[in-house]
Scaffold this motif. Structure first.
Motif, short mmCIF file in Angstrom:
data_model
loop_
_atom_site.label_atom_id
_atom_site.label_comp_id
_atom_site.label_asym_id
_atom_site.label_seq_id
_atom_site.Cartn_x
_atom_site.Cartn_y
_atom_site.Cartn_z
N THR A 1 8.92 -7.18 3.67
CA THR A 1 8.85 -5.95 2.86
C THR A 1 7.78 -5.04 3.46
OG1 THR A 1 9.36 -7.29 0.95
CG2 THR A 1 8.54 -5.07 0.50
N PRO A 2 8.13 -3.79 3.77
CA PRO A 2 7.16 -2.91 4.42
C PRO A 2 6.10 -2.38 3.45
CG PRO A 2 9.22 -1.76 4.04
CD PRO A 2 9.43 -3.16 3.55
N THR A 3 4.98 -1.95 4.01
CA THR A 3 3.92 -1.35 3.19
C THR A 3 3.79 0.14 3.51
OG1 THR A 3 2.74 -3.43 3.27
CG2 THR A 3 1.47 -1.53 2.61
N GLY A 4 3.67 0.45 4.79
CA GLY A 4 3.45 1.85 5.19
C GLY A 4 4.72 2.67 5.08
N PHE B 1 -0.11 1.91 -1.42
CA PHE B 1 0.71 2.57 -0.41
C PHE B 1 2.18 2.57 -0.79
CE2 PHE B 1 -1.26 4.21 3.50
CZ PHE B 1 -2.53 4.29 2.97
N ARG B 2 2.58 1.49 -1.41
CA ARG B 2 3.99 1.46 -1.86
C ARG B 2 4.20 2.48 -2.97
NH1 ARG B 2 4.47 -5.11 -1.50
NH2 ARG B 2 4.71 -5.15 0.75
N LYS B 3 3.16 2.67 -3.77
CA LYS B 3 3.30 3.60 -4.91
C LYS B 3 3.32 5.06 -4.42
CE LYS B 3 1.01 4.81 -9.27
NZ LYS B 3 0.01 4.41 -10.26
N TYR B 4 2.42 5.44 -3.52
CA TYR B 4 2.26 6.86 -3.20
C TYR B 4 2.86 7.30 -1.87
CZ TYR B 4 -0.66 7.37 -7.30
OH TYR B 4 -1.10 7.42 -8.60
N GLY B 5 3.38 6.36 -1.08
CA GLY B 5 4.09 6.72 0.15
C GLY B 5 3.29 7.63 1.07
N TYR C 1 -6.05 -2.81 12.84
CA TYR C 1 -5.48 -1.64 12.19
C TYR C 1 -4.34 -2.02 11.24
CZ TYR C 1 -2.76 2.40 11.10
OH TYR C 1 -2.05 3.34 10.38
N ASP C 2 -4.52 -1.58 10.02
CA ASP C 2 -3.53 -1.83 8.97
C ASP C 2 -3.41 -0.51 8.23
OD1 ASP C 2 -2.22 -3.77 6.84
OD2 ASP C 2 -3.60 -2.46 5.77
N VAL C 3 -2.21 0.01 8.13
CA VAL C 3 -2.05 1.37 7.61
C VAL C 3 -2.70 1.54 6.24
CG1 VAL C 3 0.29 0.95 6.72
CG2 VAL C 3 -0.41 3.25 7.27
#
Ligand code: FAD
Length: 464
Positions: free
Chosen positions: A108-111, A294-298, A386-388
């Motif tokens: 499942t992606p995050t960024g 990040f999932r909430k606000y894209g 690095y993690d978005v």
């Protein structure tokens, strides 16, 4: 017919439900050919944002090594890994057509960019995502994005009591009902990747190899038992065991966060549970918090005021003087020794302590008045971890555009608290020879912010 198992952010054999897919004892065998795939996103490593290259050579090398080592580990199980390079949607779709794929399984992606890619693939194929890199990744624990609190404290209070992290799954072993494409078959389908060979170089970092990641965890928790003093050492600036250094393998996905969490619980049961063991879990919750934010606000996270203002994706504007100041900040030549020492460490190693990151970010945003997104973009380029979500979320946080009001640090006060005798600064900047904390004296060429004055008066050449 085949099933693509997309191993981006999931290049590991331990706790990897993606590899186990299709082997559920309760489900009928579907005879789909399993195909392991990884796609290196060309834009994420070779493009620029605001004129800043997105990835350093070191970060690219770390990733290439991770792919190469995982390929070898899978080959030992007679599983091939197809390595793609280019625009992920185009490359994966092309492969899916070629192999007559009926479904795609991915983490499942995050960024935002990765979310967009998965959404676009979902319009063409049956796509299942498994949230294998989140503590709250199981269906029972996943928070609803509508009611997700925007402050970390509220998030922690809401989720911590519920936190029964799902068990890590066993290390992967091929199952009789799974039919994998073999290494020989996979190599024939690898087209563009060979052009990256020129960049490959051995990088022995925990983020570049599953085995090194697991060794780091074993050393930090079990052999050194450094977790027992995490809370008192975590604010140090450099060294091997002051903090866990789990961030890079967590970011690249060669270490499972659920596995980490369970190792901490095991340590608490078998050795000791104290403030430090709790605090390491607390910090992992920060990581978790930003993932869900990040999932909430894209893509709002990349806007000038992030989640606090109207969307504005315009390029940051700098005056001529600020351009010079930004370049100096990147190069670690601002004339403020505490800032420069931390930036030189970043440029040299691809890492920086959390304390260092907070200070250099605050200095750029609040003392130089420079748009936080430029700092975030430079960190994106350099950081091996690095993690978005953790990067852009923390930058926005310090700027006051994220999940808090702005955070301004007094760099001289911080230098006196965390590098009392100036040893860190002298180690990074050997040309500075002033004794004791006097080494923190900024260069006479720079304008001193008023709020530093009273702290500058406290600099002394006596060791504390
Ligand atoms: C401006 C700025 C940018 C940052 N960019 C990143 C980034 O790109 N990637 C990244 O992983 N972390 C980032 N962090 C968070 C933090 O600085 C690093 O996670 C930490 O320094 C990594 O070292 P460690 O693994 O030894 O951490 P430890 O102190 O041992 O913490 C354990 C783990 O908890 C998590 N964690 C700790 N602090 C934070 C935090 N503030 N936010 C989110 N997760 C946290 C990390 O996964 C870390 O590995 C950033 C912080 C700041 C202030």
């Amino acid at each position: 017919m085949s099933r693509l198992i997309l191993l981006n952010q999931a290049l590991r054999l331990h706790d990897n439900p993606l590899l186990w897919y299709g082997s559920d004892p309760g489900k009928p065998v579907d005879n789909l050919r399993q195909v392991a795939v990884v796609c290196l996103d060309k834009a994420a490593f070779f493009a620029k944002q605001y004129g800043i290259a997105r990835a350093s050579l070191l970060r690219l090398q770390q990733h290439l090594q991770l792919i190469a080592d995982t390929k070898q580990a899978l080959a030992r199980l007679n599983i091939g890994l197809i390595t793609l390079f280019g625009e992920p949607l185009a490359e994966i779709s092309k492969l899916a057509r070629r192999l007559n794929a009926s479904e795609i399984i991915a983490a499942t992606p995050t960024g935002y960019r990765k979310q967009q890619i998965i959404e676009a693939l979902s319009r063409q194929y049956r796509v299942a995502t498994l949230d294998i890199n989140s503590l709250l990744g199981s269906e029972l624990l996943a928070p609803s994005l509508e009611t997700l609190p925007d402050s970390f404290s509220a998030f922690r209070k809401q989720r911590e009591p519920l936190l029964q992290v799902a068990s890590a799954v066993a290390e992967y072993k091929p199952q009789p009902e799974q039919h994998w494409l073999t290494p020989g078959e996979s190599d024939k389908l690898t087209e563009n990747f060979s052009q990256l060979a020129a960049f490959s170089q051995q990088v022995d970092q925990p983020g570049s190899n599953e085995q090194l990641a697991l060794e780091r965890l074993d050393n930090y928790i079990w052999r050194q038992q450094a977790i027992s003093h995490y809370k008192s050492s975590r604010n140090e600036l450099n060294g091997n065991y002051y903090a866990s250094k789990f961030s890079a393998p967590l970011a690249t996905g060669c270490l499972s966060v659920r596995f980490c969490w369970q190792q901490i619980l095991k340590y608490e049961q078998q050795v000791e549970a104290n403030d430090s063991t709790y605090w390491l879990k607390f910090e992992l919750l920060w990581r978790e918090f930003f993932r869900w934010q990040f999932r909430k606000y894209g893509n709002a996270w990349f806007s000038r005021q992030a989640i606090k203002g109207p969307l504005d994706f315009s390029t940051p504007v700098l005056s001529g003087r600020q351009k010079q100041q930004f370049n100096n900040w990147c190069a670690g030549v601002t004339g403020v020794p505490f800032i420069d020492a931390n930036m030189l460490l970043l440029n040299k190693t691809g890492l920086m302590s959390n304390r260092g990151r907070q200070n250099v970010a605050s200095f750029l945003i609040h003392d130089l008045g420079i748009d936080w997104r430029l700092g975030a973009a430079y960190f994106e380029q350099r950081l091996l971890d690095y993690d978005v979500a953790s990067n852009w979320g923390n930058w926005a946080y310090i700027a006051g555009s994220g999940n808090s009001s702005e955070r301004q640090f007094n760099v001289i006060k911080q230098a006196l608290s965390y590098d009392k005798n100036g040893d860190f600064v002298r180690a990074m900047l050997p040309e500075l020879t002033a004794q004791g904390s006097l080494v923190h004296q900024p260069s006479p060429d720079i304008t001193i912010p008023d709020h530093w004055q009273s702290w500058l008066a406290k600099l002394t050449n006596k060791p504390a």
